[in-house]
Design a protein around this motif. Structure first.
Motif, PDB file in Angstrom:
ATOM      1  N   THR A   1       0.822  -1.205   0.000  1.00 17.91           N
ATOM      2  CA  THR A   1       0.000   0.000   0.000  1.00 17.91           C
ATOM      3  C   THR A   1       0.857   1.255   0.000  1.00 17.91           C
ATOM      4  N   ILE A   2       1.861   1.292   0.890  1.00 19.97           N
ATOM      5  CA  ILE A   2       2.734   2.460   0.943  1.00 19.97           C
ATOM      6  C   ILE A   2       3.489   2.614  -0.372  1.00 19.97           C
ATOM      7  N   ARG A   3       3.911   1.515  -0.943  1.00 23.76           N
ATOM      8  CA  ARG A   3       4.626   1.583  -2.216  1.00 23.76           C
ATOM      9  C   ARG A   3       3.722   2.153  -3.306  1.00 23.76           C
ATOM     10  N   ALA A   4       2.449   1.764  -3.314  1.00 20.55           N
ATOM     11  CA  ALA A   4       1.522   2.276  -4.327  1.00 20.55           C
ATOM     12  C   ALA A   4       1.366   3.787  -4.206  1.00 20.55           C
ATOM     13  N   VAL A   5       1.224   4.283  -2.981  1.00 23.88           N
ATOM     14  CA  VAL A   5       1.060   5.722  -2.788  1.00 23.88           C
ATOM     15  C   VAL A   5       2.350   6.455  -3.140  1.00 23.88           C
ATOM     16  N   ALA A   6       3.492   5.912  -2.709  1.00 21.50           N
ATOM     17  CA  ALA A   6       4.768   6.563  -2.990  1.00 21.50           C
ATOM     18  C   ALA A   6       5.053   6.599  -4.490  1.00 21.50           C
ATOM     19  N   CYS A   7       4.766   5.495  -5.176  1.00 27.32           N
ATOM     20  CA  CYS A   7       4.966   5.465  -6.635  1.00 27.32           C
ATOM     21  C   CYS A   7       4.074   6.481  -7.327  1.00 27.32           C
ATOM     22  N   ALA A   8       2.829   6.589  -6.878  1.00 26.13           N
ATOM     23  CA  ALA A   8       1.902   7.547  -7.479  1.00 26.13           C
ATOM     24  C   ALA A   8       2.408   8.969  -7.288  1.00 26.13           C
ATOM     25  N   ALA A   9       2.901   9.268  -6.083  1.00 24.03           N
ATOM     26  CA  ALA A   9       3.417  10.617  -5.820  1.00 24.03           C
ATOM     27  C   ALA A   9       4.651  10.896  -6.666  1.00 24.03           C
TER      28      ALA A   9
ATOM     29  N   THR B   1     -14.974   8.016   5.834  1.00 29.69           N
ATOM     30  CA  THR B   1     -13.806   8.691   5.245  1.00 29.69           C
ATOM     31  C   THR B   1     -12.681   7.698   4.985  1.00 29.69           C
ATOM     32  N   LEU B   2     -12.440   6.791   5.941  1.00 28.27           N
ATOM     33  CA  LEU B   2     -11.395   5.790   5.770  1.00 28.27           C
ATOM     34  C   LEU B   2     -11.742   4.806   4.654  1.00 28.27           C
ATOM     35  N   ALA B   3     -13.029   4.542   4.464  1.00 27.55           N
ATOM     36  CA  ALA B   3     -13.444   3.663   3.366  1.00 27.55           C
ATOM     37  C   ALA B   3     -13.114   4.304   2.022  1.00 27.55           C
ATOM     38  N   TYR B   4     -13.316   5.620   1.913  1.00 29.41           N
ATOM     39  CA  TYR B   4     -12.926   6.326   0.692  1.00 29.41           C
ATOM     40  C   TYR B   4     -11.419   6.212   0.461  1.00 29.41           C
ATOM     41  N   THR B   5     -10.646   6.325   1.547  1.00 24.83           N
ATOM     42  CA  THR B   5      -9.188   6.178   1.424  1.00 24.83           C
ATOM     43  C   THR B   5      -8.836   4.795   0.898  1.00 24.83           C
ATOM     44  N   ALA B   6      -9.436   3.749   1.476  1.00 14.31           N
ATOM     45  CA  ALA B   6      -9.165   2.379   1.029  1.00 14.31           C
ATOM     46  C   ALA B   6      -9.511   2.220  -0.446  1.00 14.31           C
ATOM     47  N   HIS B   7     -10.602   2.848  -0.880  1.00 16.81           N
ATOM     48  CA  HIS B   7     -11.002   2.771  -2.289  1.00 16.81           C
ATOM     49  C   HIS B   7      -9.982   3.484  -3.171  1.00 16.81           C
ATOM     50  N   ASP B   8      -9.551   4.687  -2.761  1.00 17.01           N
ATOM     51  CA  ASP B   8      -8.591   5.451  -3.561  1.00 17.01           C
ATOM     52  C   ASP B   8      -7.276   4.691  -3.700  1.00 17.01           C
ATOM     53  N   ILE B   9      -6.803   4.086  -2.603  1.00 16.69           N
ATOM     54  CA  ILE B   9      -5.543   3.345  -2.651  1.00 16.69           C
ATOM     55  C   ILE B   9      -5.686   2.094  -3.522  1.00 16.69           C
ATOM     56  N   ALA B  10      -6.836   1.425  -3.430  1.00 15.37           N
ATOM     57  CA  ALA B  10      -7.073   0.253  -4.273  1.00 15.37           C
ATOM     58  C   ALA B  10      -7.032   0.637  -5.751  1.00 15.37           C
TER      59      ALA B  10
ATOM     60  N   ARG C   1      -4.215   0.659 -11.016  1.00 11.97           N
ATOM     61  CA  ARG C   1      -3.626   1.399 -12.130  1.00 11.97           C
ATOM     62  C   ARG C   1      -2.161   1.022 -12.316  1.00 11.97           C
ATOM     63  N   GLN C   2      -1.448   0.882 -11.214  1.00  8.23           N
ATOM     64  CA  GLN C   2      -0.026   0.531 -11.307  1.00  8.23           C
ATOM     65  C   GLN C   2       0.170  -0.890 -11.809  1.00  8.23           C
ATOM     66  N   GLN C   3      -0.710  -1.798 -11.365  1.00  3.75           N
ATOM     67  CA  GLN C   3      -0.610  -3.174 -11.857  1.00  3.75           C
ATOM     68  C   GLN C   3      -0.899  -3.231 -13.349  1.00  3.75           C
ATOM     69  N   THR C   4      -1.871  -2.443 -13.797  1.00  3.49           N
ATOM     70  CA  THR C   4      -2.216  -2.404 -15.215  1.00  3.49           C
ATOM     71  C   THR C   4      -1.070  -1.846 -16.045  1.00  3.49           C
ATOM     72  N   SER C   5      -0.463  -0.737 -15.552  1.00  5.39           N
ATOM     73  CA  SER C   5       0.642  -0.130 -16.299  1.00  5.39           C
ATOM     74  C   SER C   5       1.851  -1.052 -16.330  1.00  5.39           C
TER      75      SER C   5
END
Length: 211
Positions: free
Chosen positions: A28-36, A190-199, A204-208
């Motif tokens: 999860t952290i890697r996904a957010v860091a890669c996106a940033a 609010t946390l559910a929205y976060t989980a959705h955004d991270i998912a 997107r990263q897996q697809t790319s």
């Protein structure tokens, strides 16, 4: 908090420890860091978690594995403040001869828990001096909030199994609301929205990667 970490074989990043020794979900952290990193077009993104005084920090880097000094000054400055700290050109004393590259610019945002305590810093860096646009700074705040909310999810739901899905979080919010704890239910939504955004970021990263 002691340093603990190992280098993954499939990609270069360090496993990091959160407050109290709880491991943050690496994927999860890697996904957010890669996106940033991709959004801001910079080579490095990192998360440092440690004591409030930052006497002990551990960093996760995307692309190249580097461990910053425990008293990395820009992180300490960011943690002491309340908002993004931007340093377009780091002084040369921050050169690390053991690193894969010389870090010359930095932008970091403090990570706050629900009680408004600073528990860490999420930051991006470059190997050359650069200016960070207002839009880039705003985007850094967005990704930092995703990380802060994700850490709260881990603390609420535990870290023994996979990250809870948005549906699981909403179900808990429903149970809490039925008990009359409406503020708590709203926070869980609010946390559910976060989980959705991270998912979505991870998909997107897996697809790319596949393409």
């Amino acid at each position: 908090m002691s340093h603990r970490g190992c280098v993954a074989s499939s990609c270069n990043y360090l496993e990091i420890s959160a407050i109290g020794g709880n491991l943050v979900s690496n994927e999860t952290i890697r996904a957010v860091a890669c996106a940033a990193r991709n959004e801001l077009r910079l080579p490095f993104a990192a998360l440092s978690l440690g004591s409030s005084e930052f006497s002990c920090t551990t960093s996760l880097f995307i692309r190249d594995v580097m461990v910053m000094p425990q008293t990395f000054a820009p992180c300490a400055v960011t943690a002491a403040g309340k908002d993004v700290c931007v340093i377009p050109q780091l002084p040369l004393e921050h050169e690390d001869s053991g690193s894969a590259a010389v870090l010359r610019s930095y932008a970091g945002c403090p990570v706050f828990d629900r009680e408004s305590h600073c528990v860490g810093v999420f930051y991006v860096m470059n190997t050359k001096p650069c200016r960070f646009s207002p839009a880039g700074v705003a985007q850094l705040r967005v990704y930092t909030q995703l990380i802060a909310n994700h850490i709260e999810i881990l603390r609420r739901f535990g870290i023994d199994g996979p990250d809870p899905s948005p549906r699981e979080i909403v179900c808990r919010a429903d149970r809490v609301a039925r008990q009359g704890r409406h503020n708590e239910a709203r926070r869980l939504i609010t946390l559910a929205y976060t989980a959705h955004d991270i998912a979505c970021l991870r998909r997107r990263q897996q697809t790319s990667t596949l393409s």
